[in-house]
Scaffold this active site. Structure first.
Site, mmCIF file in Angstrom:
data_model
loop_
_atom_site.group_PDB
_atom_site.id
_atom_site.type_symbol
_atom_site.label_atom_id
_atom_site.label_comp_id
_atom_site.label_asym_id
_atom_site.label_seq_id
_atom_site.Cartn_x
_atom_site.Cartn_y
_atom_site.Cartn_z
ATOM 1 N N GLY A 162 -1.149 0.345 9.005
ATOM 2 C CA GLY A 162 -1.676 0.917 7.761
ATOM 3 C C GLY A 162 -3.175 1.158 7.822
ATOM 4 C CE LYS A 194 -4.188 -2.015 1.964
ATOM 5 N NZ LYS A 194 -5.215 -1.966 3.001
ATOM 6 C CG ASP A 236 -8.622 0.140 3.087
ATOM 7 O OD1 ASP A 236 -9.426 -0.649 2.567
ATOM 8 O OD2 ASP A 236 -7.406 -0.092 3.189
HETATM 9 N N1 LIG Z 1 -12.297 -4.624 6.797
HETATM 10 C C1 LIG Z 1 -11.449 -4.206 5.898
HETATM 11 O O1 LIG Z 1 -11.814 -3.868 4.763
HETATM 12 C C2 LIG Z 1 -9.994 -4.086 6.246
HETATM 13 C C3 LIG Z 1 -9.166 -3.257 5.479
HETATM 14 C C4 LIG Z 1 -7.807 -3.154 5.833
HETATM 15 C C5 LIG Z 1 -7.321 -3.886 6.907
HETATM 16 N N2 LIG Z 1 -8.166 -4.697 7.617
HETATM 17 C C6 LIG Z 1 -7.657 -5.460 8.766
HETATM 18 O O2 LIG Z 1 -7.024 -4.585 9.669
HETATM 19 C C7 LIG Z 1 -6.037 -5.288 10.433
HETATM 20 C C8 LIG Z 1 -4.775 -4.461 10.538
HETATM 21 O O3 LIG Z 1 -4.208 -4.300 9.259
HETATM 22 P P1 LIG Z 1 -2.949 -3.322 9.005
HETATM 23 O O4 LIG Z 1 -2.782 -3.258 7.526
HETATM 24 O O5 LIG Z 1 -3.102 -2.060 9.758
HETATM 25 O O6 LIG Z 1 -1.754 -4.163 9.659
HETATM 26 P P2 LIG Z 1 -0.323 -3.586 10.123
HETATM 27 O O7 LIG Z 1 0.044 -2.377 9.338
HETATM 28 O O8 LIG Z 1 0.569 -4.770 10.115
HETATM 29 O O9 LIG Z 1 -0.557 -3.103 11.654
HETATM 30 C C9 LIG Z 1 -0.844 -4.038 12.651
HETATM 31 C C10 LIG Z 1 -1.296 -3.338 13.918
HETATM 32 O O10 LIG Z 1 -1.729 -4.332 14.828
HETATM 33 C C11 LIG Z 1 -0.970 -4.201 16.063
HETATM 34 N N3 LIG Z 1 -0.816 -5.555 16.618
HETATM 35 C C12 LIG Z 1 -0.476 -6.674 15.962
HETATM 36 N N4 LIG Z 1 -0.488 -7.723 16.815
HETATM 37 C C13 LIG Z 1 -0.839 -7.242 18.042
HETATM 38 C C14 LIG Z 1 -1.022 -7.835 19.317
HETATM 39 N N5 LIG Z 1 -0.855 -9.145 19.522
HETATM 40 N N6 LIG Z 1 -1.385 -7.023 20.339
HETATM 41 C C15 LIG Z 1 -1.577 -5.698 20.155
HETATM 42 N N7 LIG Z 1 -1.426 -5.091 18.959
HETATM 43 C C16 LIG Z 1 -1.056 -5.853 17.909
HETATM 44 C C17 LIG Z 1 0.327 -3.556 15.648
HETATM 45 O O11 LIG Z 1 0.909 -2.969 16.792
HETATM 46 P P3 LIG Z 1 2.484 -2.579 16.824
HETATM 47 O O12 LIG Z 1 2.582 -1.252 16.150
HETATM 48 O O13 LIG Z 1 2.805 -2.533 18.259
HETATM 49 O O14 LIG Z 1 3.215 -3.676 16.083
HETATM 50 C C18 LIG Z 1 -0.211 -2.535 14.637
HETATM 51 O O15 LIG Z 1 -0.822 -1.439 15.290
HETATM 52 C C19 LIG Z 1 -5.858 -6.632 9.712
HETATM 53 O O16 LIG Z 1 -6.544 -7.621 10.443
HETATM 54 C C20 LIG Z 1 -6.560 -6.441 8.376
HETATM 55 O O17 LIG Z 1 -7.134 -7.631 7.871
HETATM 56 C C21 LIG Z 1 -9.484 -4.795 7.321
#
Ligand SMILES: NC(=O)c1ccc[n+]([C@@H]2O[C@H](COP(=O)([O-])OP(=O)(O)OC[C@H]3O[C@@H](n4cnc5c(N)ncnc54)[C@H](OP(=O)(O)O)[C@@H]3O)[C@@H](O)[C@H]2O)c1
Length: 288
Positions: free
Chosen positions: A137, A71, A108
């Protein structure tokens, strides 16, 4: 589905991509509309991203949806982008125009906004404090959606405090709500009086442990949205539902973020319907 030699082509680029529901979503709309077109999964490793995008443009693709880990790289190659993309520093939609021009959007943010509007009373968030769990992200897009809905404050809580601080600094030139960062240990303070909690960490995804936060510091009238959609009812939403909170799952955001993509690729605005939701719920339940 029967394709002619003039079929319009698009796809989703990511690594991995096999878990994505987007091919299902777009194929459903292609079948409904009878459009001569195809939307294909494009598993592409990080180092090959820009080469593949160039090749897809040369092959006549209309554009691509973009998922993890591309992204930010996708944002970097855009010639123009919308406000949500600039605020998030990331795009989930690339539209290929004539003469090699690439437009990037972050749908998004608009997708979550549409889902929240569908599920909450009008102005439920306007002028209110909200809590954002996560600073990755997706959290950036969530913050833009909360700005669009008129929230007065976004309280960011993340496992790594530094990443939450960075997020607040990156967003503040672009959005109006007050951005306040809380340590995880200050969760009760962050939750106090909030109208909406949006969970945007990857905890609680299939195979990952859920966040173990207490829900009682939130007002009973608060709504709780989990953008994780696999599983559809995350452990957090299960607890929230049982405790009587209004709950919103992540499938609405996913369906609505696909609308501008489909329209840009295939020229028709598709509909988000209860039938589409049932179709995707079934796909999620069967694990395909
Ligand atoms: N519904 C939709 O259309 C949609 C769209 C986009 C994304 N999503 C979902 O959104 C979620 C996040 O995506 P992303 O792209 O933002 O991922 P990302 O950039 O990898 O960020 C992950 C986030 O989760 C935190 N995290 C991961 N494991 C954790 C744990 N065990 N305890 C506490 N915090 C934790 C990380 O914290 P740290 O900074 O401390 O590592 C960070 O804030 C995913 O599940 C994705 O499928 C859904």
């Amino acid at each position: 589905m029967s394709l002619t030699g003039a079929a319009k082509l698009a796809g989703i680029i990511g690594w991995p991509v096999a878990q994505s529901l987007s091919p299902r979503l777009h194929s459903y709309w292609l079948n409904k509309t009878g459009i001569d077109g195809a939307f294909v999964p494009l598993p592409v490793q990080q180092e090959n991203f820009s080469t593949v995008v160039r090749a897809l443009m040369l092959a006549g693709f209309k554009g691509v949806s973009v998922t993890i880990p591309h992204k930010e790289a996708a944002f970097a190659i855009c010639h123009e982008s919308d406000l949500a993309a600039r605020a998030a520093g990331a795009v989930n939609l690339l539209i290929f125009h004539d003469k090699g021009r690439i437009e990037g959007r972050n749908s998004d943010a608009s997708g979550l906004g549409a889902s929240l509007r569908e599920n909450l009373a009008p102005n439920a968030i306007r002028g209110k404090s909200t809590v954002l769990l996560g600073a990755g992200g997706a959290a950036r897009a969530v913050a833009v959606a909360l700005h669009d809905l008129g929230a007065s404050e976004i309280r960011i809580v993340n496992r790594s405090r530094g990443r939450a601080d960075q997020l607040a600094a990156a967003l503040s030139p672009h959005i109006t709500p007050k951005l306040t960062v809380f340590d995880q240990s200050d969760w009760p303070k962050a939750a106090n009086g909030a109208a909406l909690l949006v969970h945007a960490t990857s905890a609680g995804m299939k195979g990952a442990r859920s966040l173990d936060i207490a829900l009682d510091p939130l007002p009973k009238t608060a709504a709780i949205c989990d953008i994780v959609y696999n599983p559809l009812e995350t452990p957090l939403l299960k607890r929230a539902r049982a405790a009587g909170f209004t709950v919103i799952d992540g499938l609405g955001m996913l369906m609505h973020q696909g609308v501008p993509a489909f329209e840009a690729f295939f020229g028709v605005a598709p509909k988000v319907t209860p039938e589409l939701r049932r179709y995707l719920e079934k796909a999620l339940a069967s694990g395909t």
